[in-house]
Design a protein around this motif. Structure first.
Motif, short mmCIF file in Angstrom:
data_model
loop_
_atom_site.label_atom_id
_atom_site.label_comp_id
_atom_site.label_asym_id
_atom_site.label_seq_id
_atom_site.Cartn_x
_atom_site.Cartn_y
_atom_site.Cartn_z
N THR A 44 -2.57 2.95 25.68
CA THR A 44 -3.08 3.90 24.74
C THR A 44 -1.93 4.88 24.22
O THR A 44 -2.00 5.26 23.08
CB THR A 44 -3.89 5.08 25.73
OG1 THR A 44 -5.48 4.04 26.07
CG2 THR A 44 -4.59 6.08 24.81
N ASP A 167 -7.97 0.96 20.21
CA ASP A 167 -7.81 1.14 21.57
C ASP A 167 -9.15 0.86 22.16
O ASP A 167 -10.00 1.55 22.30
CB ASP A 167 -7.48 2.65 21.75
CG ASP A 167 -7.06 2.96 23.42
OD1 ASP A 167 -6.89 1.77 24.04
OD2 ASP A 167 -6.71 4.08 23.56
N GLU A 168 -8.98 -0.28 22.92
CA GLU A 168 -10.25 -0.81 23.81
C GLU A 168 -11.55 -0.51 22.63
O GLU A 168 -12.38 -0.13 23.17
CB GLU A 168 -10.31 -0.03 24.95
CG GLU A 168 -8.89 -0.31 25.91
CD GLU A 168 -9.35 -0.15 27.21
OE1 GLU A 168 -10.24 -0.46 27.78
OE2 GLU A 168 -8.30 -0.18 27.83
#
Ligand SMILES: Nc1ncnc2c1ncn2[C@@H]1O[C@H](COP(=O)(O)OP(=O)(O)O)[C@@H](O)[C@H]1O
Ligand SMILES: [Mg+2]
Length: 313
Positions: A44, A167-168
């Motif tokens: 991240t 991000d994810e």
């Protein structure tokens, strides 16, 4: 192009462990790069260096340079960067500014001061490329997780950045929604966009990513072309703390059970007594012809959202 030149970063409020150190990295135009590694390794943080949230939102000590499309990220505002780098986060709700889907898709463009005619034409392009016409003019509150994530992607897409950072994005999605997210990524890749995506789930990116960066403790430990990464065995992946490269195959688990005592469920049906909504009333929510749970086992229940409902009181 994205270039990180000897970049180190330490969060103001963070422990000395949580640190990105001496990152040298070049990502070329049109590349799709997967960032993986165990929780806390810095995925991240690396995405925040690229989209400018570091240093413009998160405070800390930053050295080195992050250059995005020839711009040194620390020298321009987040506003200026937003037209160049688009971000999609784990939870789409955190990035919504409006209450309905159509306004949300237009919002980013309006914020960039793009004129109305151009916004309309970009909306049309985005809606058709991402195949989301059925989601227009809907309340954001009435969308499923997968639909929300599609609107978040569409809003960013309409701004036509050259780079997408995710991000994810699959964290809260069911299997079908992950497939649709993959289609969005495929579309962006076909448009020649550069994509950086941090993920725990690897399987759905195996035929989209060009390169994989494996991070540990704030460093890039491996930087591999996808073909080399795909050669890793399940054991190797496990020792790196990574998930399998194939979608989970639950059928293989059958028969791997040796417990002598089991719980059996046979011909079991259930419906809620007070189910709302006329036609759906008394609709079966569970219909289990045959299920065996061995004693002492831990059983995960998976499936698409809304398929089954299990509530422990
Ligand atoms: N906002 C923050 N403030 C302080 N420390 C943070 C912050 N965000 C992340 N960290 C720390 O930075 C390190 C890397 O975290 P992160 O980049 O979130 O890793 P990952 O995404 O791989 O799980 C961790 O030690 C984490 O605790
Ligand atoms: Mg993370």
């Amino acid at each position: 192009m994205i270039e990180l030149k000897n970049v180190s970063f330490q969060y103001e409020q963070g422990s000395s462990k949580g640190k990105i150190e001496n990152i040298d990295l070049t990502i070329h135009d049109g590349e799709v790069v997967l960032l993986c590694g165990e929780s806390g390794c810095g995925k991240t943080t690396l995405t925040r260096l690229i989209n400018g949230l570091i240093p413009h939102y998160y405070e800390g000590t930053l050295t080195g340079q992050t250059i995005v499309e020839g711009i040194d990220v620390k020298n321009v505002s987040l506003y200026a960067l937003s037209g160049v780098v688009g971000s999609v986060f784990q939870n789409p709700r955190t990035q919504f500014f409006t209450v309905d889907t159509t306004s949300e898709i237009a919002f980013g463009c309006e914020n960039l001061g793009i004129d109305a005619e151009e916004i309309n034409s970009r909306m049309e392009k985005t809606v058709s490329a991402l195949k989301i016409r059925d989601l227009l003019n809907r309340s954001l509150f009435a969308l499923s997780g997968g639909e929300k994530q599609k609107i978040a992607c569409a809003s960013v897409s309409a701004m036509e950045p050259k780079i997408f950072v995710l991000d994810e994005p699959s964290s809260n999605l069911d299997i079908e929604s992950i497939r649709e997210l993959k289609n969005v990524l495929r579309e962006w890749k076909a448009q020649g966009k550069t994509i950086v995506i941090a993920e725990h789930r690897l399987y759905y990116l195996m035929d989209i990513a060009d390169r994989v960066l494996y991070m540990t403790d704030g460093h890039i430990k491996e930087n591999l072309p996808i073909a080399d990464f795909r050669k890793k065995t399940t054991d190797e992946l496990q020792s790196l703390g990574l998930r399998a490269l194939q979608s989970e195959d639950f059928s293989r688990m059958k028969g791997a059970v040796g417990a002598t005592r089991q719980l059996y469920i046979r011909d079991f049906e259930a419906a809620y007594k007070n189910a709302s909504g006329g036609r759906k009333q008394k609709q079966k929510v569970l219909d289990i012809p045959d299920l065996m749970i061995p004693q002492g086992s831990v059983v995960g229940v998976v499936g698409n959202n809304g398929v089954m409902w299990y509530k422990k009181s």
